[in-house]
Design a protein around this motif. Structure first.
Motif, short mmCIF file in Angstrom:
data_model
loop_
_atom_site.label_atom_id
_atom_site.label_comp_id
_atom_site.label_asym_id
_atom_site.label_seq_id
_atom_site.Cartn_x
_atom_site.Cartn_y
_atom_site.Cartn_z
N PHE A 62 0.83 -1.34 -0.15
CA PHE A 62 -0.03 0.11 0.12
C PHE A 62 0.88 1.35 0.13
N SER A 63 2.12 1.19 0.17
CA SER A 63 3.12 2.18 0.16
C SER A 63 3.70 2.61 -0.99
N ARG A 64 3.24 1.99 -2.16
CA ARG A 64 3.96 2.34 -3.44
C ARG A 64 3.13 3.41 -4.03
N TYR A 65 3.58 3.97 -5.23
CA TYR A 65 2.88 4.70 -5.82
C TYR A 65 1.40 4.27 -6.38
N PRO A 66 0.44 5.16 -6.01
CA PRO A 66 -0.99 4.78 -6.48
C PRO A 66 -1.13 5.05 -8.09
N PHE A 67 -0.46 6.18 -8.70
CA PHE A 67 -0.73 6.53 -10.19
C PHE A 67 -2.25 6.63 -10.10
N GLN A 68 -2.68 6.93 -11.54
CA GLN A 68 -4.03 7.45 -11.61
C GLN A 68 -4.96 6.29 -11.45
N LEU A 69 -4.38 5.07 -11.66
CA LEU A 69 -5.35 3.73 -11.62
C LEU A 69 -5.66 3.80 -10.35
N SER A 238 -15.52 13.39 1.83
CA SER A 238 -15.50 14.21 2.80
C SER A 238 -16.80 14.53 3.96
N LYS A 239 -17.92 14.86 3.10
CA LYS A 239 -19.03 15.38 3.96
C LYS A 239 -19.79 14.17 4.48
N THR A 240 -19.96 13.19 3.60
CA THR A 240 -20.69 12.07 4.00
C THR A 240 -20.24 11.28 5.03
N TYR A 241 -19.01 11.14 5.26
CA TYR A 241 -18.26 10.24 5.90
C TYR A 241 -17.27 11.12 7.25
N ASN A 242 -17.64 12.23 7.14
CA ASN A 242 -16.64 13.01 8.10
C ASN A 242 -15.33 12.99 7.91
N MET A 243 -14.70 12.95 6.61
CA MET A 243 -13.40 12.50 6.31
C MET A 243 -12.78 13.70 5.58
N THR A 244 -13.05 14.84 5.75
CA THR A 244 -12.53 16.00 5.00
C THR A 244 -11.18 16.02 4.63
N GLY A 245 -10.47 15.67 6.15
CA GLY A 245 -8.83 15.74 5.95
C GLY A 245 -8.18 14.51 5.28
N TRP A 246 -9.13 13.71 4.89
CA TRP A 246 -8.27 12.27 4.27
C TRP A 246 -7.93 12.52 2.73
N ARG A 247 -8.82 13.31 2.18
CA ARG A 247 -8.61 13.92 0.82
C ARG A 247 -8.94 12.64 0.07
N LEU A 248 -10.23 12.38 -0.29
CA LEU A 248 -10.59 11.21 -1.19
C LEU A 248 -11.91 11.66 -1.56
N GLY A 249 -12.18 11.42 -2.99
CA GLY A 249 -13.11 11.61 -3.99
C GLY A 249 -13.16 10.84 -5.20
N PHE A 267 0.23 14.56 -14.93
CA PHE A 267 1.61 15.32 -14.81
C PHE A 267 1.56 16.08 -13.60
N MET A 268 0.62 16.10 -12.65
CA MET A 268 0.34 16.91 -11.50
C MET A 268 0.35 16.21 -10.39
N ASP A 269 0.05 15.00 -10.30
CA ASP A 269 0.14 14.14 -9.00
C ASP A 269 0.22 12.77 -9.33
N THR A 270 0.35 12.12 -8.33
CA THR A 270 0.54 10.45 -8.50
C THR A 270 -0.58 9.63 -7.69
N GLY A 271 -1.65 10.40 -7.40
CA GLY A 271 -2.57 9.74 -6.84
C GLY A 271 -2.60 9.82 -5.06
N GLN A 272 -3.80 9.45 -4.67
CA GLN A 272 -3.98 9.50 -3.20
C GLN A 272 -3.31 8.04 -2.74
N PHE A 273 -2.73 8.15 -1.33
CA PHE A 273 -2.21 6.92 -0.79
C PHE A 273 -3.14 5.92 -0.86
N LEU A 274 -2.76 4.87 -1.39
CA LEU A 274 -3.50 3.44 -1.42
C LEU A 274 -4.29 3.28 -0.11
#
Ligand SMILES: Cc1ncc(COP(=O)(O)O)c(C=O)c1O
Length: 386
Positions: A62-69, A238-249, A267-274
């Protein structure tokens, strides 16, 4: 200091400048500040979400690059949830893209679709990432005031022909932040037709799709006939599960549109932590057992706050969705000074309407982000301003 770019200079001014310092000063003087400003609740995420993150945090896979997939199970769970919730069937690999919070996709999208001179229609007041993303991409934001006489809808038929013909993106957000308005089916059909006629994209921000009360169930634009080809719908945990700081959508919609956003993001990010995406799977799976109770918490807060603010002298419309109250400033007057007085004289932070665009002037927003007793306390304090 090197000169900032024209795009940078065209960003709207930071609306709450100075408020943070006032808050710090008041708190250092011992004032109990009640913060009803940001849409960021004080509640905990579902226990299963926290547990899942704990389980995978030490797993090197889970610590590897997530990429866009991203995490395949997250894509599959999103597709399953969208089908359960809206009856919409989506290809998890091509019609869905995980995002680092929905803001990530909302703000980066214009880079894929706007040329100089292209218009994005944005609601005003509205979530500031719409204007920010459009301006930074070199596009031309056309702000449309959300007015009570139009039920806070963007009146598409009233757009000047010259604007409508240059429109590439139409940003809509219902249930709406900040006005709390919801959109009827006929309006979604009209918006789909508007976009199809102009080869524009219907950007539907659905951050509040699950925060609805009294049995109201907001629909997905993707449920409507012929919508998919022109729609990107943005969802958030964020709002549905009180997870604003987790950064997931995630975004869902036409595969070519999704692919374009994915390419920009590559070109801008490598995805959210798996690990956070694995926790997102647990969130979606906990919907049935966890979300309705959480929504009831907001519903009770809504009732308590609306009643108390009404008693204090404010004209409150009870919303049927979102975590906000959108309240006219009594006797008119500008919202900035009202919000400043609320903080300085009573230690209550509210969002001045103008901070969300000039169209929000004359209103302030209360976020239902604290417990009922605190909301009662805040209502009493705000009443003393009148
Ligand atoms: C209307 C609207 N859209 C999108 C967002 C962003 O949500 P996320 O945390 O998924 O980036 C917010 C957050 O306040 C919001 O109010």
């Amino acid at each position: 200091m090197p000169t900032p770019s024209r795009r940078f200079d065209a960003l709207p001014p930071y609306p709450l400048a100075g408020m943070k310092e006032v808050r710090r000063r008041l708190e250092s003087e011992g004032v109990d500040v009640i913060d009803l400003g940001a849409g960021d609740a004080d509640l905990a995420p579902p226990p299963a979400v926290v547990e899942r993150l704990r389980e995978v945090a030490g797993d090197p896979r889970f610590s590897r690059y997530p990429f866009q997939l991203g995490l395949p199970e997250f894509r599959e769970e999103i597709a399953a949830w969208m089908e359960r919730r809206f009856g919409v069937r989506l290809d998890p690999w091509e019609e869905i893209l995980p995002l680092i919070g929905s803001k990530d996709g909302i703000a980066h999208l214009p880079l894929a679709f706007l040329n100089p001179g292209d218009v994005a229609v944005v609601p005003d007041p509205g979530y500031q990432a719409y204007v920010g993303g459009v301006v930074l991409a070199g596009g031309d934001p056309h702000r449309v005031a959300l007015l009570p006489e139009h039920d806070f809808l963007v009146p598409l038929g009233e757009l000047p022909a010259e604007v409508a013909s240059r429109t590439r993106l139409l940003y809509l957000n219902y249930p709406n932040n900040p006005t709390t308005a919801t959109a009827p089916d006929a309006y979604y059909r009209e918006a789909v037709a508007f976009c199809r006629e102009r080869d524009a994209i219907l950007v539907h921000d659905h951050a509040y799709s699950e925060l609805a009360f009294n049995g109201y169930r907001p629909r997905s634009v993707l449920e409507f006939d012929e919508a998919r080809e022109v729609t990107l719908e943005f969802h958030s945990v964020s709002k549905t599960y009180n997870m604003t700081g987790w950064r997931l959508g995630w975004v869902a919609g036409d595969r070519r549109l999704v692919a374009a956003l994915s390419r920009v993001k590559s070109f801008m990010d490598t995805g959210q932590f798996l690990g956070v995406q694995a926790a997102g799977v647990a969130a979606l799976q906990s919907w049935a057992t966890w979300v309705p109770d959480n929504v009831r918490t907001f519903e009770r807060r809504r009732d308590v706050a609306a009643e108390a603010l009404g008693r204090a002298g404010f004209a409150v419309t009870v919303p049927r969705a979102t975590m906000y109250l959108w309240i006219p400033i009594p006797h008119g007057g500008p919202s900035g000074p009202f919000a400043r007085r609320a903080l300085e004289e009573e230690g209550v932070i509210v969002m001045p309407g103008a901070a969300l665009g000039a169209g929000g002037e004359g209103f302030f927003r209360v976020a239902l982000t604290v417990a009922e007793e605190r909301l009662l306390d805040a209502a009493g304090r705000l009443g003393r301003l009148l």
